[in-house]
Design a protein around this motif. Structure first.
Motif, PDB file in Angstrom:
ATOM      1  N   LEU A 159       8.208  -8.943   3.872  1.00 29.49           N
ATOM      2  CA  LEU A 159       7.663  -9.769   4.945  1.00 29.49           C
ATOM      3  C   LEU A 159       8.427  -9.515   6.247  1.00 29.49           C
ATOM      4  N   PHE A 160       9.752  -9.416   6.170  1.00 34.92           N
ATOM      5  CA  PHE A 160      10.547  -9.065   7.350  1.00 34.92           C
ATOM      6  C   PHE A 160      10.130  -7.693   7.873  1.00 34.92           C
ATOM      7  N   ASP A 161       9.915  -6.754   6.958  1.00 38.12           N
ATOM      8  CA  ASP A 161       9.478  -5.410   7.366  1.00 38.12           C
ATOM      9  C   ASP A 161       8.169  -5.471   8.140  1.00 38.12           C
ATOM     10  N   ALA A 162       7.237  -6.268   7.627  1.00 33.87           N
ATOM     11  CA  ALA A 162       5.924  -6.362   8.257  1.00 33.87           C
ATOM     12  C   ALA A 162       6.033  -6.862   9.693  1.00 33.87           C
ATOM     13  N   VAL A 163       6.823  -7.903   9.908  1.00 34.68           N
ATOM     14  CA  VAL A 163       6.953  -8.463  11.254  1.00 34.68           C
ATOM     15  C   VAL A 163       7.733  -7.518  12.155  1.00 34.68           C
ATOM     16  N   SER A 164       8.703  -6.815  11.595  1.00 29.71           N
ATOM     17  CA  SER A 164       9.436  -5.820  12.376  1.00 29.71           C
ATOM     18  C   SER A 164       8.489  -4.753  12.909  1.00 29.71           C
TER      19      SER A 164
ATOM     20  N   TYR B 118      17.272   3.856   6.625  1.00 30.66           N
ATOM     21  CA  TYR B 118      18.176   3.322   5.619  1.00 30.66           C
ATOM     22  C   TYR B 118      17.687   1.953   5.186  1.00 30.66           C
ATOM     23  N   GLU B 119      18.077   1.566   3.982  1.00 32.96           N
ATOM     24  CA  GLU B 119      17.601   0.330   3.376  1.00 32.96           C
ATOM     25  C   GLU B 119      17.978  -0.888   4.225  1.00 32.96           C
ATOM     26  N   GLY B 120      16.982  -1.735   4.501  1.00 30.33           N
ATOM     27  CA  GLY B 120      17.219  -2.952   5.271  1.00 30.33           C
ATOM     28  C   GLY B 120      17.189  -2.775   6.773  1.00 30.33           C
ATOM     29  N   GLN B 121      16.923  -1.557   7.265  1.00 30.85           N
ATOM     30  CA  GLN B 121      17.019  -1.293   8.695  1.00 30.85           C
ATOM     31  C   GLN B 121      16.055  -2.147   9.510  1.00 30.85           C
ATOM     32  N   ALA B 122      14.815  -2.266   9.039  1.00 28.37           N
ATOM     33  CA  ALA B 122      13.821  -3.015   9.809  1.00 28.37           C
ATOM     34  C   ALA B 122      14.234  -4.476   9.989  1.00 28.37           C
ATOM     35  N   ALA B 123      14.726  -5.095   8.911  1.00 34.24           N
ATOM     36  CA  ALA B 123      15.139  -6.504   8.988  1.00 34.24           C
ATOM     37  C   ALA B 123      16.367  -6.672   9.867  1.00 34.24           C
ATOM     38  N   ILE B 124      17.303  -5.727   9.777  1.00 32.61           N
ATOM     39  CA  ILE B 124      18.518  -5.807  10.594  1.00 32.61           C
ATOM     40  C   ILE B 124      18.161  -5.736  12.075  1.00 32.61           C
ATOM     41  N   GLU B 125      17.283  -4.807  12.432  1.00 34.10           N
ATOM     42  CA  GLU B 125      16.937  -4.639  13.838  1.00 34.10           C
ATOM     43  C   GLU B 125      16.059  -5.782  14.337  1.00 34.10           C
ATOM     44  N   LEU B 126      15.290  -6.380  13.439  1.00 33.93           N
ATOM     45  CA  LEU B 126      14.514  -7.563  13.823  1.00 33.93           C
ATOM     46  C   LEU B 126      15.454  -8.719  14.161  1.00 33.93           C
ATOM     47  N   GLU B 127      16.507  -8.888  13.353  1.00 29.79           N
ATOM     48  CA  GLU B 127      17.500  -9.934  13.629  1.00 29.79           C
ATOM     49  C   GLU B 127      18.152  -9.708  14.983  1.00 29.79           C
ATOM     50  N   GLN B 128      18.461  -8.444  15.283  1.00 29.88           N
ATOM     51  CA  GLN B 128      19.091  -8.139  16.569  1.00 29.88           C
ATOM     52  C   GLN B 128      18.148  -8.391  17.736  1.00 29.88           C
TER      53      GLN B 128
ATOM     54  N   PRO C  49       0.819  -1.210   0.000  1.00 25.16           N
ATOM     55  CA  PRO C  49       0.000   0.000   0.000  1.00 25.16           C
ATOM     56  C   PRO C  49       0.858   1.267   0.000  1.00 25.16           C
ATOM     57  N   GLY C  50       0.680   2.075  -1.030  1.00 33.34           N
ATOM     58  CA  GLY C  50       1.486   3.277  -1.176  1.00 33.34           C
ATOM     59  C   GLY C  50       2.706   3.080  -2.033  1.00 33.34           C
ATOM     60  N   GLY C  51       2.911   1.869  -2.555  1.00 35.11           N
ATOM     61  CA  GLY C  51       4.066   1.610  -3.409  1.00 35.11           C
ATOM     62  C   GLY C  51       5.372   1.799  -2.664  1.00 35.11           C
ATOM     63  N   ALA C  52       6.204   2.724  -3.151  1.00 32.35           N
ATOM     64  CA  ALA C  52       7.519   2.954  -2.534  1.00 32.35           C
ATOM     65  C   ALA C  52       7.384   3.399  -1.084  1.00 32.35           C
ATOM     66  N   ALA C  53       6.260   4.034  -0.735  1.00 33.24           N
ATOM     67  CA  ALA C  53       6.063   4.462   0.654  1.00 33.24           C
ATOM     68  C   ALA C  53       6.062   3.269   1.603  1.00 33.24           C
ATOM     69  N   ALA C  54       5.627   2.101   1.113  1.00 33.62           N
ATOM     70  CA  ALA C  54       5.601   0.905   1.957  1.00 33.62           C
ATOM     71  C   ALA C  54       7.000   0.412   2.283  1.00 33.62           C
ATOM     72  N   VAL C  55       7.983   0.751   1.450  1.00 36.78           N
ATOM     73  CA  VAL C  55       9.372   0.398   1.752  1.00 36.78           C
ATOM     74  C   VAL C  55       9.898   1.279   2.877  1.00 36.78           C
ATOM     75  N   ARG C  56       9.559   2.559   2.821  1.00 37.37           N
ATOM     76  CA  ARG C  56      10.042   3.506   3.839  1.00 37.37           C
ATOM     77  C   ARG C  56       9.256   3.392   5.140  1.00 37.37           C
ATOM     78  N   GLN C  57       8.030   2.866   5.058  1.00 35.39           N
ATOM     79  CA  GLN C  57       7.167   2.779   6.233  1.00 35.39           C
ATOM     80  C   GLN C  57       6.682   1.332   6.397  1.00 35.39           C
ATOM     81  N   PRO C  58       7.464   0.500   7.057  1.00 32.72           N
ATOM     82  CA  PRO C  58       7.114  -0.926   7.176  1.00 32.72           C
ATOM     83  C   PRO C  58       5.757  -1.193   7.808  1.00 32.72           C
ATOM     84  N   TRP C  59       5.196  -0.253   8.593  1.00 34.96           N
ATOM     85  CA  TRP C  59       3.883  -0.497   9.191  1.00 34.96           C
ATOM     86  C   TRP C  59       2.820  -0.712   8.112  1.00 34.96           C
ATOM     87  N   ARG C  60       3.023  -0.138   6.927  1.00 31.00           N
ATOM     88  CA  ARG C  60       2.086  -0.357   5.836  1.00 31.00           C
ATOM     89  C   ARG C  60       2.084  -1.826   5.401  1.00 31.00           C
ATOM     90  N   MET C  61       3.277  -2.433   5.366  1.00 32.05           N
ATOM     91  CA  MET C  61       3.345  -3.849   5.013  1.00 32.05           C
ATOM     92  C   MET C  61       2.717  -4.717   6.106  1.00 32.05           C
TER      93      MET C  61
END
Length: 794
Positions: free
Chosen positions: A632-637, A648-658, A571-583
């Motif tokens: 999918l990682f963004d969504a769970v993050s 920054y790119e990949g931040q949500a997945a990186i912090e989820l791993e941590q 939802p929102g296209g590229a905005a969903a990448v910058r805002q993982p809550w959308r995913m």
């Protein structure tokens, strides 16, 4: 006496022969000619050696046994920085000369010579640097045939001083004598210099005014600025860095603010491996990578209970590193000094320092002096610079270790421009333009693929200009005029547009995830077919949707989409990448069609926007479908409250791993990992794996009060299980037993380790990246070998 024979001390006539030798590989700028000269002298052989566009040529004359020994030692005892690809030899008529000489380089011809990467200061130079009795004591540009700048100063080949940015520095008599002395390790070392005749340091204010003069005073003054909390722009091998005292919170925070780098961690330079071990866990494999001549930034786990000051980590202690250096991180990027200047500055500062790329976030690193003063003026308080030009900007490389071996995550300084040798030769020269993020390009001919240095994200004019300039330099340096140009399928990538604007070439579009798998194959010297698992954030699919959770059947030329994550809207296209809550909203809607748990924090945090975003998703308005594992990682993050928006790119997945590593028991988490249903494809269509099942179980666990680290860990092991199940399904259908793992998701060490272990336990052979990044930095290599395979097939 005939030239073919000579009379020995016994009066016997000894046969003499003459042999021409051709050596190809990385043999220029690494002391190879002096090595050949010394070897010939030890064996009492006459002849000559020189550089040309192909590499090193030589002629040796003497007894057959001595020449046979010469050819044996030529490869066995080569200089440490040399990499010999092939040696050819053939007989030529002898001329009776017994002297051996280094002759002038020969220009012209087809270019085959390789250029050495920039190399960290060697132990011999470090001893001289620290010796008060040596004439190069404390000289920040000390180097020899075994170390120093190479690629970043080379303008052209053959590699001679006149074709480097050292051309303007005339050797003093003492340096010239060393350069001509076959017994000196600076014999024909092209960047040879000293305080009398070489580059000089300067410490300048923001307005360009000189703050300090002589080299010793410059370094002392620069160190005083750093200790006082200043931000220092430091000119390195491949560009400017920004440096601060890594123990000073205020300085690190100021750097973060001025650089507009909200969260992404900074790298830290420490004096040696022992200093690294005071901060991080450093096993022997990591120590070898840290201290190698390449000197990458190495990602290392913090020591439990120490290293980082502040409360950003669950195990934070009272260590020396400021919290603002790597906020909330469980790993630290650490590197050792790789130039004499770094050694001198660290010694003067007497502690670790942040050393990060000299740029504003999302821009390429500054490497020209005027550019640095223009772009870094709002960041740096002073400039530690010098008057040796940098010809090619080259950022630091990044690596980690996995199962005791090096795994490169960003391949740049210290590695480039050394080529990757491929198993399928290029029938015609190829240019591969890479992807949009973490861009590299690749120029290839013969069996060599020259993967470029890290260019960055092609999202602005300056980075695109760096991309185009880099291609032109590689074309000229290696004599490659591409006839085939490979590009991504995404029509809006600047790299694609660059390719489509070229005239007189054959274009070939390569699907993003096929390129990922082909890159992994090339990295391992294989051709396939394999089961390709390509899990990443974004890639344009052949059906016009956004792929990223793919199970492919692939070889170098072709691929079939065997399975994938079930698509959900963005939802929102590229905005969903910058805002993982959308995913998270899209996945929760897919997981609970009748409405999910009402008590989820994410819904309450975003209540005022939630309904509108769901409307976009359900109606498909500016909501493209995606099968991306990264999303999918963004969504769970976001679901776990880790990251609703990213910086920054990949931040949500990186912090989820941590988060998963912070408090979960790995064994228990793996045993209770979530399961995703696999729906078989109908009539040969790809099967689909339900990522929404993982989100449903994570939401249910949260509602039951399960700890966030446990939920994060169970989700990660759920990803591992769906990879295992997907590969088993492909094996059942196609009979393949080798799996290639590629894509940015496999930078997650937990997922990678568990996936490899589970796949191997199921009888699969698993290929992983090592020499080339698994992320989009390796895409151009994959594009190149796909183009070559298609070209070979006609």
């Amino acid at each position: 006496m005939e030239p073919e024979a000579a009379r020995g001390h016994t009066g016997m006539v000894t046969e003499r022969i003459r042999t021409a030798v051709r050596v190809e590989g990385i043999v220029q700028g690494v002391g190879f000619r002096p090595f050949v000269h010394a070897l010939a002298a030890r064996l009492s052989l006459g002849g000559l050696v020189g550089n040309d566009a192909d590499g090193v040529f030589a002629e040796v004359e003497g007894p057959p046994g001595a020449i046979e020994e010469f050819l044996l030692r030529l490869e066995r005892d080569a200089p440490p920085l040399a990499r010999i690809d092939r040696v050819r030899s053939w007989p030529i008529p002898p001329d009776g000369l017994t002297a051996f000489s280094i002759v002038a380089s020969a220009a012209g011809g087809t270019r085959q010579a390789l250029v050495s990467a920039d190399t960290a200061t060697c132990p011999d130079c470090l001893r001289e640097l620290a010796d008060p009795g040596d004439r190069r004591f404390g000289y920040p540009f000390i180097n020899c045939t075994n170390c120093g700048p190479r690629f970043t100063i080379v303008r052209d080949i053959p590699y001679d001083r006149a074709r480097t940015t050292m051309a303007g520095f005339t050797m003093c008599p003492a340096c010239a004598q060393e350069y001509r002395d076959p017994g000196n390790r600076r014999f024909h070392a092209e960047p040879t210099c000293c305080p009398v005749c070489g580059p000089a340091l300067a410490l300048l204010g923001p307005d360009g005014s000189t703050l300090e003069g002589p080299a010793q005073g410059v370094i002392a003054a620069a160190a005083e600025l750093l200790r006082g909390g200043a931000i220092l722009a430091v000119k390195g091998l491949g560009g400017y860095h920004l440096a601060v005292d890594a123990t000073t919170e205020k300085a690190a925070a100021a750097l973060r603010e001025r650089k507009h780098r909200e969260d992404k961690p900074f790298a830290v330079m420490v004096a040696d491996v022992a200093a690294a071990r005071e901060l991080c866990e450093v096993d022997e494999a990591a120590a070898q990578v840290l201290s190698s001549a390449r000197r990458p930034i190495v990602l290392l786990p913090w020591l439990t209970g120490g290293g980082l000051r502040g409360a950003g980590r669950a195990d934070a202690g009272t260590g020396p590193i400021a919290e603002a250096v790597a906020p909330g991180q469980r790993q630290l990027g650490v590197m050792l000094p790789y130039t004499p200047l770094h050694h001198l500055l660290l010694q003067a500062v007497a502690g670790p320092m942040v050393l990060t790329s000299g740029n504003v976030s999302d821009e390429p690193i500054a490497y020209r002096d005027d550019d640095a003063f223009g772009r870094l003026g709002a960041i740096a308080d002073a400039y530690l610079t010098h008057n040796r030009a940098i010809h090619v900007r080259t950022d630091d490389s990044v690596a980690r270790t996995f199962r005791g071996r090096e795994m490169v995550l960003r391949r740049s300084r210290g590695y480039v421009p050394e080529p990757v040798t491929v198993s399928v030769a290029f029938r015609r020269p190829v240019l591969a333009c890479g992807a949009e993020l973490k861009n590299t390009f690749c120029l290839a001919k013969g069996d060599r693929a020259f993967l470029s240095h890290h260019i960055g994200d092609l999202e602005n004019a300056e980075t695109l200009r760096s991309f185009a300039q880099g291609i032109e330099h590689y074309r000229r340096l290696f004599g490659i005029e591409p006839e085939v140009v490979a590009h991504d399928l995404h029509p809006e990538y600047l790299s694609t547009k660059y390719a489509l604007d070229l005239d007189g070439v054959d274009l070939t579009g390569v699907q993003h995830h096929h390129a990922h798998i082909a890159s992994c194959l090339a990295d391992n010297g294989e051709t396939g077919p394999v089961i390709g698992v390509a899990f990443d954030g974004t890639g344009y699919g052949t059906d016009g949707t956004i792929w990223g959770g793919e199970f492919l059947v692939a070889d170098l030329a072709e691929f079939r989409r065997a399975g994938h994550l079930a698509p959900v809207p963005m939802p929102g296209g590229a905005a969903a990448v910058r805002q993982p809550w959308r995913m998270a909203a899209a996945y929760l809607d897919a997981a609970f069609p009748g409405g999910g748990p009402a008590d989820l924090d994410i819904v309450q945090r975003n209540e005022h926007r939630w309904g509108n975003v769901l409307t976009l998703a359900r109606k498909g308005i500016n909501a493209p479908l995606t099968s991306s594992a990264g999303r999918l990682f963004d969504a769970v993050s976001a679901l776990l409250g880790v990251r609703d928006t990213i910086n920054y790119e990949g931040q949500a997945a990186i912090e989820l791993e941590q988060l998963a590593a912070a408090g979960a028991d790995p064994g228990a988490a793996e045993a209770s990992g979530y399961r995703a249903a696999l729906s078989p494809g109908v009539s040969g269509e790809p099967f689909q794996v339900s990522g929404a099942d993982l989100v449903r179980e994570a939401a249910a666990d949260l509602s039951r009060g399960t700890g966030r680290p446990i939920v994060a860990a169970r989700f990660q092991y759920g990803i591992v299980k769906l990879i295992e199940d997907g590969c088993a399904a492909v094996r059942d259908r196609y009979g393949l037993t080798t799996v290639a793992l590629s894509g940015g998701v496999f930078q997650n060490v937990t997922v990678l380790e568990a996936a490899v272990a589970r796949l191997e336990a199921r009888g699969f052979r698993v290929l992983m990246h090592g020499r080339v990044p698994c992320n989009d930095g390796g895409i151009s290599l994959g594009q190149a070998v796909v183009a070559a395979a298609r070209d070979a097939a006609g």
